[in-house]
Design a protein around this motif. Sequence first.
Motif, PDB file in Angstrom:
ATOM      1  N   SER A   1      11.505   4.130  -2.974  1.00  0.00           N
ATOM      2  CA  SER A   1      10.446   3.135  -2.816  1.00  0.00           C
ATOM      3  C   SER A   1      11.026   1.722  -2.902  1.00  0.00           C
ATOM      4  O   SER A   1      10.670   0.844  -2.112  1.00  0.00           O
ATOM      5  CB  SER A   1       9.370   3.350  -3.887  1.00  0.00           C
ATOM      6  OG  SER A   1       8.342   2.398  -3.763  1.00  0.00           O
ATOM      7  N   ASP A   2      11.940   1.517  -3.847  1.00  0.00           N
ATOM      8  CA  ASP A   2      12.613   0.217  -3.947  1.00  0.00           C
ATOM      9  C   ASP A   2      13.395  -0.076  -2.670  1.00  0.00           C
ATOM     10  O   ASP A   2      13.423  -1.222  -2.196  1.00  0.00           O
ATOM     11  CB  ASP A   2      13.563   0.182  -5.144  1.00  0.00           C
ATOM     12  CG  ASP A   2      12.841   0.146  -6.484  1.00  0.00           C
ATOM     13  OD1 ASP A   2      11.611  -0.079  -6.520  1.00  0.00           O
ATOM     14  OD2 ASP A   2      13.527   0.373  -7.511  1.00  0.00           O
TER      15      ASP A   2
ATOM     16  N   HIS B   1      19.181  13.508  -4.302  1.00  0.00           N
ATOM     17  CA  HIS B   1      19.572  13.031  -5.636  1.00  0.00           C
ATOM     18  C   HIS B   1      18.958  11.674  -5.996  1.00  0.00           C
ATOM     19  O   HIS B   1      19.072  11.221  -7.127  1.00  0.00           O
ATOM     20  CB  HIS B   1      21.099  12.954  -5.738  1.00  0.00           C
ATOM     21  CG  HIS B   1      21.696  11.874  -4.906  1.00  0.00           C
ATOM     22  ND1 HIS B   1      21.837  11.976  -3.545  1.00  0.00           N
ATOM     23  CD2 HIS B   1      22.158  10.646  -5.245  1.00  0.00           C
ATOM     24  CE1 HIS B   1      22.379  10.864  -3.084  1.00  0.00           C
ATOM     25  NE2 HIS B   1      22.585  10.037  -4.088  1.00  0.00           N
ATOM     26  N   LEU B   2      18.310  11.034  -5.040  1.00  0.00           N
ATOM     27  CA  LEU B   2      17.678   9.736  -5.306  1.00  0.00           C
ATOM     28  C   LEU B   2      16.279   9.947  -5.866  1.00  0.00           C
ATOM     29  O   LEU B   2      15.555  10.857  -5.461  1.00  0.00           O
ATOM     30  CB  LEU B   2      17.598   8.913  -4.022  1.00  0.00           C
ATOM     31  CG  LEU B   2      18.932   8.549  -3.377  1.00  0.00           C
ATOM     32  CD1 LEU B   2      18.698   7.847  -2.042  1.00  0.00           C
ATOM     33  CD2 LEU B   2      19.758   7.674  -4.307  1.00  0.00           C
ATOM     34  N   SER B   3      15.878   9.087  -6.769  1.00  0.00           N
ATOM     35  CA  SER B   3      14.524   9.178  -7.318  1.00  0.00           C
ATOM     36  C   SER B   3      13.532   8.603  -6.312  1.00  0.00           C
ATOM     37  O   SER B   3      13.889   7.806  -5.442  1.00  0.00           O
ATOM     38  CB  SER B   3      14.433   8.407  -8.642  1.00  0.00           C
ATOM     39  OG  SER B   3      14.519   7.012  -8.394  1.00  0.00           O
TER      40      SER B   3
ATOM     41  N   GLU C   1       0.824  -1.210   0.000  1.00  0.00           N
ATOM     42  CA  GLU C   1       0.000   0.000   0.000  1.00  0.00           C
ATOM     43  C   GLU C   1       0.859   1.262   0.000  1.00  0.00           C
ATOM     44  O   GLU C   1       0.547   2.236  -0.683  1.00  0.00           O
ATOM     45  CB  GLU C   1      -0.943  -0.019   1.199  1.00  0.00           C
ATOM     46  CG  GLU C   1      -1.996  -1.105   1.089  1.00  0.00           C
ATOM     47  CD  GLU C   1      -2.843  -1.263   2.340  1.00  0.00           C
ATOM     48  OE1 GLU C   1      -2.602  -0.560   3.348  1.00  0.00           O
ATOM     49  OE2 GLU C   1      -3.751  -2.116   2.322  1.00  0.00           O
ATOM     50  N   THR C   2       1.936   1.240   0.759  1.00  0.00           N
ATOM     51  CA  THR C   2       2.827   2.405   0.788  1.00  0.00           C
ATOM     52  C   THR C   2       3.476   2.606  -0.572  1.00  0.00           C
ATOM     53  O   THR C   2       3.539   3.724  -1.088  1.00  0.00           O
ATOM     54  CB  THR C   2       3.890   2.240   1.890  1.00  0.00           C
ATOM     55  OG1 THR C   2       3.219   2.214   3.157  1.00  0.00           O
ATOM     56  CG2 THR C   2       4.896   3.388   1.875  1.00  0.00           C
ATOM     57  N   ARG C   3       3.949   1.541  -1.163  1.00  0.00           N
ATOM     58  CA  ARG C   3       4.593   1.658  -2.479  1.00  0.00           C
ATOM     59  C   ARG C   3       3.587   2.090  -3.547  1.00  0.00           C
ATOM     60  O   ARG C   3       3.945   2.829  -4.464  1.00  0.00           O
ATOM     61  CB  ARG C   3       5.267   0.353  -2.855  1.00  0.00           C
ATOM     62  CG  ARG C   3       6.479   0.112  -1.946  1.00  0.00           C
ATOM     63  CD  ARG C   3       7.393  -0.938  -2.471  1.00  0.00           C
ATOM     64  NE  ARG C   3       8.119  -0.402  -3.620  1.00  0.00           N
ATOM     65  CZ  ARG C   3       8.624  -1.140  -4.589  1.00  0.00           C
ATOM     66  NH1 ARG C   3       8.480  -2.450  -4.569  1.00  0.00           N
ATOM     67  NH2 ARG C   3       9.284  -0.589  -5.586  1.00  0.00           N
ATOM     68  N   ALA C   4       2.345   1.642  -3.443  1.00  0.00           N
ATOM     69  CA  ALA C   4       1.323   2.075  -4.400  1.00  0.00           C
ATOM     70  C   ALA C   4       1.120   3.588  -4.291  1.00  0.00           C
ATOM     71  O   ALA C   4       1.002   4.285  -5.311  1.00  0.00           O
ATOM     72  CB  ALA C   4       0.012   1.323  -4.161  1.00  0.00           C
TER      73      ALA C   4
END
Length: 180
Positions: free
Chosen positions: A115-116, A108-110, A38-41
């Motif tokens: 999320s990954d 600088h991180l996407s 759910e968090t990643r969504a």
Amino acid sequence: MSPASRPAPSDYSPFYETYVALVDTAPILETLEKNIGETRALLSTLIDAQAAFAYAPNKWTLKQVIGHMIDTERVFAYRALRAARGDHQTALAGYDDEAWAATWNVAHLSIDALSDGLQVVRNNTLHLLRHLEPGDWQRRVTANGTEFTVQALGFIIAGHELHHRQIVQERYLSGHAGIL
């Protein structure tokens, strides 16, 4: 097999009651698996410019919140590992989440990379917890001057994620012109 019941209040510091209270009584492994999806969504709906937003001066950006979630889960999973392995005699220090957030430059991180990172840490947490023996869940560790059971640490990890997801939804995504 994970415990389906809540940890007793004596299994953690009262400070963490906010997190434990957010977790339903489903077996904690199921909750941890469901929550991360759910968090990643939610995070998948964002672009990097949105994730660089802070809802107020001197508040973390959304990227920093995600970095904090990653670091905190690492710390609490390590505490659970120490407890599960019977290392109750070695008191563990607390950690300064503000200092850690200030030191880890996540700008600088996407949002996808962060999320990954959440998923990788959760996979490690789940791997640890899935392979515990039933008696391991009640083993204790002292951290930051408080005793915790493995069971309580699992609930704290889940509740910490839910707490920060609510903050993201309410303060970062709900009607703030700077991020929408």
